[in-house]
Write a protein that holds these residues in place. Structure first.
Motif, PDB file in Angstrom:
ATOM      1  N   GLY A 141       0.842  -1.199   0.000  1.00 33.76           N
ATOM      2  CA  GLY A 141       0.000   0.000   0.000  1.00 33.76           C
ATOM      3  C   GLY A 141       0.876   1.248   0.000  1.00 33.76           C
ATOM      4  N   PHE A 142       0.284   2.390   0.342  1.00 35.11           N
ATOM      5  CA  PHE A 142       1.062   3.632   0.378  1.00 35.11           C
ATOM      6  C   PHE A 142       2.249   3.512   1.314  1.00 35.11           C
ATOM      7  N   VAL A 143       2.043   2.832   2.457  1.00 39.33           N
ATOM      8  CA  VAL A 143       3.126   2.774   3.439  1.00 39.33           C
ATOM      9  C   VAL A 143       4.224   1.822   2.961  1.00 39.33           C
ATOM     10  N   ASP A 188       3.337  -9.410  -0.908  1.00 35.95           N
ATOM     11  CA  ASP A 188       1.899  -9.077  -0.866  1.00 35.95           C
ATOM     12  C   ASP A 188       1.209  -9.968  -1.894  1.00 35.95           C
ATOM     13  N   ALA A 243      -6.587  -0.722   1.556  1.00 36.23           N
ATOM     14  CA  ALA A 243      -7.189   0.581   1.852  1.00 36.23           C
ATOM     15  C   ALA A 243      -6.673   1.644   0.888  1.00 36.23           C
ATOM     16  N   SER A 244      -5.468   1.420   0.379  1.00 36.68           N
ATOM     17  CA  SER A 244      -4.848   2.416  -0.499  1.00 36.68           C
ATOM     18  C   SER A 244      -5.562   2.536  -1.839  1.00 36.68           C
ATOM     19  N   ASN A 252      -9.555   5.203  -1.317  1.00 32.67           N
ATOM     20  CA  ASN A 252      -9.668   6.369  -0.422  1.00 32.67           C
ATOM     21  C   ASN A 252     -10.028   7.643  -1.199  1.00 32.67           C
ATOM     22  N   ALA A 253     -10.090   8.757  -0.462  1.00 32.75           N
ATOM     23  CA  ALA A 253     -10.490  10.027  -1.084  1.00 32.75           C
ATOM     24  C   ALA A 253      -9.317  10.720  -1.789  1.00 32.75           C
ATOM     25  N   THR A 287      -6.823  12.516  -0.850  1.00 36.88           N
ATOM     26  CA  THR A 287      -6.352  13.851  -0.493  1.00 36.88           C
ATOM     27  C   THR A 287      -4.980  13.791   0.177  1.00 36.88           C
ATOM     28  N   ILE A 320       2.352 -13.273   4.017  1.00 39.76           N
ATOM     29  CA  ILE A 320       3.263 -13.766   5.061  1.00 39.76           C
ATOM     30  C   ILE A 320       2.422 -14.229   6.248  1.00 39.76           C
ATOM     31  N   GLN A 379      -4.489   5.092   9.897  1.00 37.25           N
ATOM     32  CA  GLN A 379      -5.917   5.475   9.960  1.00 37.25           C
ATOM     33  C   GLN A 379      -6.376   6.312   8.763  1.00 37.25           C
ATOM     34  N   HIS A 380      -6.762   7.558   8.960  1.00 35.95           N
ATOM     35  CA  HIS A 380      -7.348   8.371   7.884  1.00 35.95           C
ATOM     36  C   HIS A 380      -6.275   9.044   7.017  1.00 35.95           C
ATOM     37  N   LEU A 381      -4.999   8.734   7.261  1.00 36.26           N
ATOM     38  CA  LEU A 381      -3.945   9.571   6.681  1.00 36.26           C
ATOM     39  C   LEU A 381      -2.829   8.820   5.964  1.00 36.26           C
ATOM     40  N   GLY A 382      -3.095   7.570   5.561  1.00 33.86           N
ATOM     41  CA  GLY A 382      -2.009   6.780   4.964  1.00 33.86           C
ATOM     42  C   GLY A 382      -1.518   7.316   3.628  1.00 33.86           C
ATOM     43  N   VAL A 383      -2.415   7.913   2.847  1.00 30.86           N
ATOM     44  CA  VAL A 383      -1.985   8.497   1.569  1.00 30.86           C
ATOM     45  C   VAL A 383      -1.013   9.637   1.871  1.00 30.86           C
ATOM     46  N   THR A 384      -1.401  10.469   2.818  1.00 31.08           N
ATOM     47  CA  THR A 384      -0.627  11.665   3.145  1.00 31.08           C
ATOM     48  C   THR A 384       0.703  11.306   3.812  1.00 31.08           C
TER      49      THR A 384
END
Ligand code: FAD
Length: 410
Positions: free
Chosen positions: A10-12, A31, A39-40, A43-44, A46, A221, A375-380
């Motif tokens: 994902g983003f992370v 993966d 989740a990536s 999302n919205a 932003t 894994i 949480q709500h901020l993985g993209v950022t």
């Protein structure tokens, strides 16, 4: 240079892979899915460098009756899941005291103020930059009273370095004429932007990393075994891989892997939804969030994506049609020109009860690192998290105090 296994695309995870490869490490990504399928994906989109206010702010207690019983509440609880969730929920409510809320906001702001540095270099690549839309996010309030109620949190944001302009009705419509005249106030956040297709961005990043030598093993894994000089990962097919370091970035599914490494991290999920309105992207020019309804409308490739809401209910429950209807109805109220949606999505935000991610090493071994719970901020926050993980592997000092994100803070 070390062999590093990154678990999760994902983003992370992909940001960790980027920063680790930049340091010259040999990275293997594990993966079963392709890049940006968790989740990536939905999302919205932003880049919300202003979002330092945790969901569980002290107002949560005042708003609890609305959250629990109103048909327009963007927060829902699956009652059958409450016995499982009880310890998380108790911590979530305890974190909503003024002191802890402010501490979480400060710790989020410290990461957010460095969030762009985490992506700056990545975005020099035209293939990734093609997904960036430099339009500030607009947050909307349908009544002056709810804007007034948000003033304290806006003041806290300001004190933590967030810059924004406040707009009233006419100015909102001058900016976004397709919005219905139902919004009394808006805030426009300086320096925010969005991605036109979050998964497309990650596919481009993944392709660039594969060209530079990233190996992607498409299996989940199941076990992490720690040794004195490294780790052994065992996947679902029973195949074992040895590495000097492993980084757990499996989003909402990271908890069981962390437990194997000695850390009972209270990770759960805040389920979130999106609906897509096809071929509507030209209606608005930026992400428009509706504060009271808890979702954003983002003009993405293929149509407006209305994404958000929070449902506490674990992984297994079916989609909540009530929340999907709320998002659909609310989006069409805000943008009357919207047609019926053509698809919907449910995703699992990885969430800790204090609203902060876990970034640090495991109890059992310095060779296992954690980077999850955004949480709500993985993209950022993906990019800056990746750079901090690379610092930890290199033994370099991180550019900020990491104690608020310590896996053993609970
Ligand atoms: C509705 C909604 C709107 C959102 N809007 C925004 C927004 O506008 N801005 C923002 O910054 N954030 C937003 N978010 C949050 C953001 O999407 C998440 O924080 C982020 O995607 C988490 O990324 P991740 O890499 O940690 O996890 P994920 O993207 O979930 O990736 C985890 C990966 O790990 C893999 N995996 C799981 N278990 C294993 C295993 N055992 N072995 C190997 N791989 C495994 C999964 O297949 C998956 O690919 C939103 C979330 C939702 C739900």
């Amino acid at each position: 240079m070390a062999e590093v296994a990154v678990i999760g695309a994902g983003f992370v995870g992909l940001s960790c892979a980027y920063w680790l490869m930049r340091d010259g490490h040999e990275v293997t990504l594990h993966d079963p899915l392709g890049p940006g399928e968790g989740a990536s994906y939905g999302n919205a989109g932003t880049f919300a460098n202003y979002a330092c206010i945790p969901v569980n702010n002290p107002d949560v207690f005042r708003q609890l009756p609305h959250f629990l019983f109103s048909s327009t509440s963007p927060l829902r609880i699956r009652w059958g899941y409450v016995p499982t969730l009880a310890p998380w929920l108790a911590r979530f409510l305890l974190s909503a005291t003024q002191r802890r809320y402010e501490a979480s906001a400060q710790a989020l702001a410290a990461l957010l103020s460095r969030a762009f540095d985490g992506y700056r270099e990545m975005l020099d690549d035209a293939a990734m930059h093609a997904f960036v839309r430099e339009r500030e996010c607009l947050y909307l309030y349908s009544s002056a009273a709810s804007f007034e109620a948000a003033r304290a949190s806006l003041a806290l944001r300001e004190s933590l370095g967030v810059r924004f302009q406040t707009l009233e009705g006419d100015a909102i419509r001058a900016l976004e004429p397709a919005l219905a005249p139902i919004f009394a106030r808006g805030t426009l956040f300086d320096g925010s932007w969005y991605l036109s297709d979050p998964r497309g961005f990650l596919q481009a990043l993944h392709a660039s990393l594969v060209r530079r030598g990233l190996t992607h093993v498409p299996a989940a894994i199941e076990r992490i075994e720690t040794g004195r000089n490294g780790v052994r990962l065992v996947d679902e097919a029973g195949s074992a891989t040895d590495a000097q370091y492993a980084v757990v970035c499996a989003g909402a599914h990271s908890g069981s892997l962390a437990r194997q490494c000695g850390d009972a991290v209270p990770l759960d999920t805040e389920r979130g939804y999106h609906v897509r309105f096809p071929d509507t992207s030209n209606l608005i020019s930026r992400p428009c969030g509706w504060a009271e309804r808890g979702f954003y409308m983002t003009p993405m490739t293929g149509g407006i994506r209305a994404a958000g809401t929070v449902e506490l209910g674990g992984f297994d429950a079916p989609r909540n049609r009530g929340l999907l209807d709320l998002i659909t109805r609310s989006a069409r109220e805000a943008l009357p020109a919207l047609p019926q949606p053509d698809s919907d999505w449910l995703g699992f935000r990885p969430s800790l009860p204090d609203g902060l991610p876990v970034i640090g090493t495991s109890r059992n071994s310095p060779h296992v690192l954690y980077a999850f719970g955004h949480q709500h901020l993985g993209v950022t926050l993906g990019g800056v998290t990746g750079s901090v993980v690379a610092d930890l592997v290199a033994g370099r000092a991180a550019p900020l105090d990491l104690s608020p994100y310590n896996p053993r803070r609970f």
